[in-house]
Design a protein around this motif. Structure first.
Motif, PDB file in Angstrom:
ATOM      1  N   VAL A 160       0.840  -1.316  -0.457  1.00  0.00           N
ATOM      2  CA  VAL A 160      -0.332   0.272   0.452  1.00  0.00           C
ATOM      3  C   VAL A 160       0.731   1.498   0.028  1.00  0.00           C
ATOM      4  O   VAL A 160       0.498   2.362  -0.408  1.00  0.00           O
ATOM      5  N   ASN A 161       2.326   1.235   0.443  1.00  0.00           N
ATOM      6  CA  ASN A 161       2.816   2.226   0.752  1.00  0.00           C
ATOM      7  C   ASN A 161       4.209   2.634  -0.664  1.00  0.00           C
ATOM      8  O   ASN A 161       3.578   3.813  -0.989  1.00  0.00           O
ATOM      9  N   ALA A 162       3.892   1.816  -1.075  1.00  0.00           N
ATOM     10  CA  ALA A 162       3.957   1.799  -2.534  1.00  0.00           C
ATOM     11  C   ALA A 162       3.230   2.093  -3.730  1.00  0.00           C
ATOM     12  O   ALA A 162       3.408   3.246  -4.937  1.00  0.00           O
ATOM     13  N   LEU A 163       2.342   1.462  -3.587  1.00  0.00           N
ATOM     14  CA  LEU A 163       1.324   2.041  -4.245  1.00  0.00           C
ATOM     15  C   LEU A 163       0.755   3.805  -4.167  1.00  0.00           C
ATOM     16  O   LEU A 163      -0.159   4.091  -5.337  1.00  0.00           O
ATOM     17  N   ARG A 164       1.293   4.701  -3.103  1.00  0.00           N
ATOM     18  CA  ARG A 164       1.694   5.766  -3.179  1.00  0.00           C
ATOM     19  C   ARG A 164       1.747   6.233  -4.575  1.00  0.00           C
ATOM     20  O   ARG A 164       0.936   7.810  -5.101  1.00  0.00           O
ATOM     21  N   LEU A 165       2.965   5.907  -5.147  1.00  0.00           N
ATOM     22  CA  LEU A 165       3.404   5.987  -5.809  1.00  0.00           C
ATOM     23  C   LEU A 165       2.369   6.665  -7.148  1.00  0.00           C
ATOM     24  O   LEU A 165       3.153   7.790  -8.553  1.00  0.00           O
ATOM     25  N   LEU A 166       1.210   5.915  -7.639  1.00  0.00           N
ATOM     26  CA  LEU A 166       0.499   6.133  -8.787  1.00  0.00           C
ATOM     27  C   LEU A 166      -0.024   6.679  -8.419  1.00  0.00           C
ATOM     28  O   LEU A 166      -0.610   7.636  -9.705  1.00  0.00           O
ATOM     29  N   GLY A 167      -0.184   7.562  -7.345  1.00  0.00           N
ATOM     30  CA  GLY A 167      -0.778   8.285  -7.329  1.00  0.00           C
ATOM     31  C   GLY A 167      -0.309   9.840  -7.382  1.00  0.00           C
ATOM     32  O   GLY A 167       0.742  10.090  -7.491  1.00  0.00           O
ATOM     33  N   ARG A 168      -1.013  11.134  -8.600  1.00  0.00           N
ATOM     34  CA  ARG A 168      -0.380  12.417  -8.781  1.00  0.00           C
ATOM     35  C   ARG A 168       0.300  12.941  -7.607  1.00  0.00           C
ATOM     36  O   ARG A 168      -0.973  13.034  -6.647  1.00  0.00           O
ATOM     37  N   ARG A 169       1.452  13.787  -7.853  1.00  0.00           N
ATOM     38  CA  ARG A 169       1.408  14.675  -6.321  1.00  0.00           C
ATOM     39  C   ARG A 169       1.092  16.142  -6.816  1.00  0.00           C
ATOM     40  O   ARG A 169       0.643  16.304  -7.384  1.00  0.00           O
ATOM     41  N   ALA A 170      -0.049  16.432  -5.656  1.00  0.00           N
ATOM     42  CA  ALA A 170      -0.631  17.994  -5.685  1.00  0.00           C
ATOM     43  C   ALA A 170       0.410  18.416  -6.302  1.00  0.00           C
ATOM     44  O   ALA A 170       1.560  18.952  -4.784  1.00  0.00           O
ATOM     45  N   ARG A 171       0.411  19.338  -6.763  1.00  0.00           N
ATOM     46  CA  ARG A 171       0.931  20.827  -7.233  1.00  0.00           C
ATOM     47  C   ARG A 171       0.489  22.044  -5.794  1.00  0.00           C
ATOM     48  O   ARG A 171      -0.358  21.936  -5.498  1.00  0.00           O
ATOM     49  N   THR A 172       1.593  22.619  -5.365  1.00  0.00           N
ATOM     50  CA  THR A 172       1.281  23.581  -4.300  1.00  0.00           C
ATOM     51  C   THR A 172       1.102  24.770  -5.000  1.00  0.00           C
ATOM     52  O   THR A 172       0.948  24.990  -5.790  1.00  0.00           O
ATOM     53  N   ARG A 173       0.164  25.653  -3.748  1.00  0.00           N
ATOM     54  CA  ARG A 173       0.538  26.826  -4.645  1.00  0.00           C
ATOM     55  C   ARG A 173       1.277  27.386  -4.791  1.00  0.00           C
ATOM     56  O   ARG A 173       1.045  28.777  -5.885  1.00  0.00           O
ATOM     57  N   GLU A 174       2.259  27.532  -3.990  1.00  0.00           N
ATOM     58  CA  GLU A 174       3.438  28.267  -4.748  1.00  0.00           C
ATOM     59  C   GLU A 174       4.066  27.702  -5.767  1.00  0.00           C
ATOM     60  O   GLU A 174       4.231  28.666  -6.557  1.00  0.00           O
ATOM     61  N   GLU A 175       3.871  25.979  -6.848  1.00  0.00           N
ATOM     62  CA  GLU A 175       4.348  26.077  -7.825  1.00  0.00           C
ATOM     63  C   GLU A 175       3.415  26.391  -8.370  1.00  0.00           C
ATOM     64  O   GLU A 175       4.395  27.076  -9.789  1.00  0.00           O
TER      65      GLU A 175
END
Length: 669
Positions: free
Chosen positions: A619-634
């Motif tokens: 389950v911890n590895a499967l987190r990588l399949l999700g797209r990382r949310a972009r920060t407001r600063e980015e």
């Protein structure tokens, strides 16, 4: 019935039903004890057979693995009458294995999506008729019809029609691209609107999509340094657990304790901790148009602290434009541009294109037959041209560096040469390449040609800094003044100009010798020596080059510089997940072994906790399949990068230096 039990699903269901039945019989009284034991033993046998078969296959290849530990424990538990322990251990192990396979299938979902994006059938156009044929039967030069909602079956060129293509399967770019006659299309992309006819250039395994699928498949199976280390660890760890169990059994006189140690010592979570994270990381990258060649390159990219850029086409657009025209004396800007274009037409000079394009756009394009031009490498050219307004008059026109112009002007015009030198220095300080124009010994003015900075470069470099990159270096074949000006505008730490390919190679080797972990970003072809010498070679815009897909360590399929920080961030996230998984696995085994030796942890409980740790790791590895949310600063910086271009555009494609009513000397001040 027996054939059904050969499949994991039915076999696991049968074992689960028998265990449940045995537990119910145990509550019905002593008369049901024997049938309950038989059901529990049968469940253990059903679950153990495939595990034992896997252990035997491993032994034939001289490998002692987890399957052998579980098999020994199961047979031993059955031998001493611990039917519940035998059934529970093997059922939980088999159940965990099924979940593990499902998780690995999900981590490879990006590859599955790529394969599915390739159509199986195509509409072939032949003799004015259409017929549906299998894609595998297509040949180069065949013409296929692609309608809205259909996938393109080949790599080729649009010969008629128009439409919009979703290229996200190849480049990761979500916005559809307009396609008209003459445009290239790729296999696996989907036409979202319109209808086009495409002439095939590459088919089958030669298409870019097929190459990408092959590369991702190889990458997900490749082993990185950490995974190789885990494999070596497993070679001695498993035999060590068997020896430990034998020693503990002999000392304690408890066969149950020895068998429990075998089960508890299974390094299942440790074995899967690295590959499941690597496969998920590479799969996530493939979805975003980032091809990573394998686990080793993923690990190396995670450690990159220095990023080296080729300037042209990477940090700049790669399409030089005329940005300034500064006239001198009685000449006006159009006259300067017209005579420069007359000299450049037909010359083949590297700067001829931008000058001729600007002349055409301002209505002063040269007419007639080109004159003779002698190129002086690294300095410019001297042309003998005819004046269209006075056909009998020939003129000697010099277009090139200040030094070349100074030789043409002579000592009696040192003030003119000094003005040209000051003007050239000012234009070079702004990141442009200055070109001096002299006609018949008279200075006309100076042109400036610049390869403008990419719109996405400022935001990409800022995000690289936030990713953890401590040093940015730019290597360029352009003059040092131009390289320095571009570096100043982008905040690059070290800019080196005037470099040949071997100089770029030496620069990368020097950085590595100084202890830096270097990622080199280029086009994958022209900078091949430096890319090969770097710890990680990154190719930009690889969708246009099958060679870049094959040779680079990381290939950014879209011509989008912001994918570079995303690739390094993905590598760092994957490395963090690998470390977390290893800690979880080692901590679980350590605590369980301590619990067995100190008492309180049974064989079934140990296996339950062990399989739970495997699930946590997955389950911890499967987190990588999700797209990382972009920060407001980015998001803010990306928007700022689009609005704040390094060079403001004008009718020449850049800022004009000449001010109405000002003398040339005032303009140059």
């Amino acid at each position: 019935m027996m054939s059904a039990l050969r499949r994991p699903g039915p076999r696991l269901a049968a074992a689960g039903i028998l265990i449940a039945a045995a537990l119910v019989m145990g509550r019905l009284g002593t008369n049901w004890a024997l049938p309950g034991d038989i059901a529990m033993a049968a469940a253990a046998v059903i679950s153990t057979i495939p595990i034992a078969a896997a252990a035997l296959r491993a032994l034939r290849s001289r490998t002692i693995g987890i399957d052998l530990l579980v098999t020994i424990a199961s047979i031993g538990a059955l031998a001493i009458g611990n039917y519940w322990e035998a059934a529970a251990v093997t059922f939980l192990f088999a159940f965990g294995h099924v979940l593990e396979q499902g998780a690995m299938t999900r981590t490879r979902s990006a590859l599955t999506d790529l394969v599915r994006s390739a159509p199986q059938d195509a509409v072939l156009v032949r003799d004015g008729r259409t017929e549906t044929v299998p894609t595998r039967t297509l040949r180069p030069d065949d013409v296929v019809l692609v309608a809205a909602g259909s996938s393109v079956p080949v790599d080729g060129t649009v010969i008629s029609g128009s439409g919009a293509a979703d290229e996200s399967a190849v480049t990761g770019e979500s916005m559809p691209a307009e396609k008209t006659p003459g445009d290239q299309v790729r296999s696996g992309t989907t036409l979202t609107s319109g209808m086009v006819q495409v002439r095939a250039e590459k088919v089958g395994s030669q298409t870019l999509l097929a190459r990408i699928v092959a590369r991702v498949e190889e990458a997900q199976d490749a082993r990185g340094r950490v995974q190789t280390m885990m494999d070596r660890f497993g070679r001695w760890y498993t035999p060590a657990i068997i020896v430990l169990a034998i020693v503990v059994g002999l000392i304690s006189g408890s066969l149950t304790l020895a068998l429990t140690l075998l089960v508890i010592g299974c390094p299942g979570a440790l074995v899967i901790s690295v590959p499941v994270a690597v496969v998920a990381g590479i799969g996530r990258g493939a979805r975003d148009g980032i091809l990573i060649r394998g686990g080793e390159h993923l690990e190396t990219a995670a450690k990159a602290d220095t990023v080296v850029f080729d300037k042209t086409g990477t940090l700049t657009t790669g399409h030089p434009e005329l940005t300034d025209v500064v006239a001198y004396g009685a000449a006006d800007e159009e006259e300067v541009l017209r005579w420069a274009a007359l000299a450049e037409i037909g010359s083949g000079h590297p700067l001829a294109g931008p000058i001729l394009d600007a002349a055409r756009s301002h209505g002063v394009a040269p007419e007639g037959v080109p004159g003779e031009a002698d190129a002086i490498p690294g300095r410019g050219l001297i042309a003998d041209v005819l004046d269209a307004e006075h056909p009998q008059t020939r003129h000697r026109v010099v277009v090139g560096t200040v030094e070349l112009a100074g030789q043409e002007l002579g000592y009696d015009k040192e003030s003119d040469t000094a003005w040209a030198a000051r003007t050239s220095a000012r234009l070079a300080g702004g990141g442009a390449t200055p070109v001096t124009v002299v006609r018949d010994g008279v200075l006309l003015g100076v042109l400036a040609i610049a390869d403008t900075i990419r719109a996405d470069a400022p935001a990409a470099l800022a995000r690289l800094r936030r990713t953890g990159v401590t040093r940015l270096v730019m290597l360029s074949g352009d003059r040092q003044e131009v390289a320095s000006a571009v570096a100043d505008q982008l905040g690059i730490d070290d800019a080196r100009g005037g470099l040949l390919p071997e100089d770029k190679l030496a620069a990368v080797q020097e950085l590595r010798a100084g202890g830096a972990v270097v990622a080199m970003v280029g086009d994958g072809i022209n900078d091949a020596p430096a890319l090969a010498a770097a710890d990680v070679g990154v190719a930009m815009g690889a969708a246009g080059s099958a060679l870049a897909v094959e040779t680079s360590d990381i290939a950014l399929m879209a011509d989008d510089l912001t994918r570079l920080p995303e690739s390094l961030r993905l590598a760092r996230r994957t490395r963090a997940v690998i470390r977390q998984n290893i800690v979880i696995a080692v901590a679980t085994v350590t605590l369980l072994l301590a619990g067995v030796l100190l008492g309180g942890v049974t064989m079934a409980l140990g296996m339950l906790v062990h399989e739970a740790s495997v699930l946590v790791v997955i389950v911890n590895a499967l987190r990588l399949l999700g797209r990382r949310a972009r920060t407001r600063e980015e998001s803010r910086q990306d928007q700022a990068g689009k609005q704040d271009q390094p060079w403001q555009t004008s009718e020449h494609g850049g800022s004009r230096s000449g001010r109405p009513g000002a003398s040339p000397q005032q303009q140059a001040a």
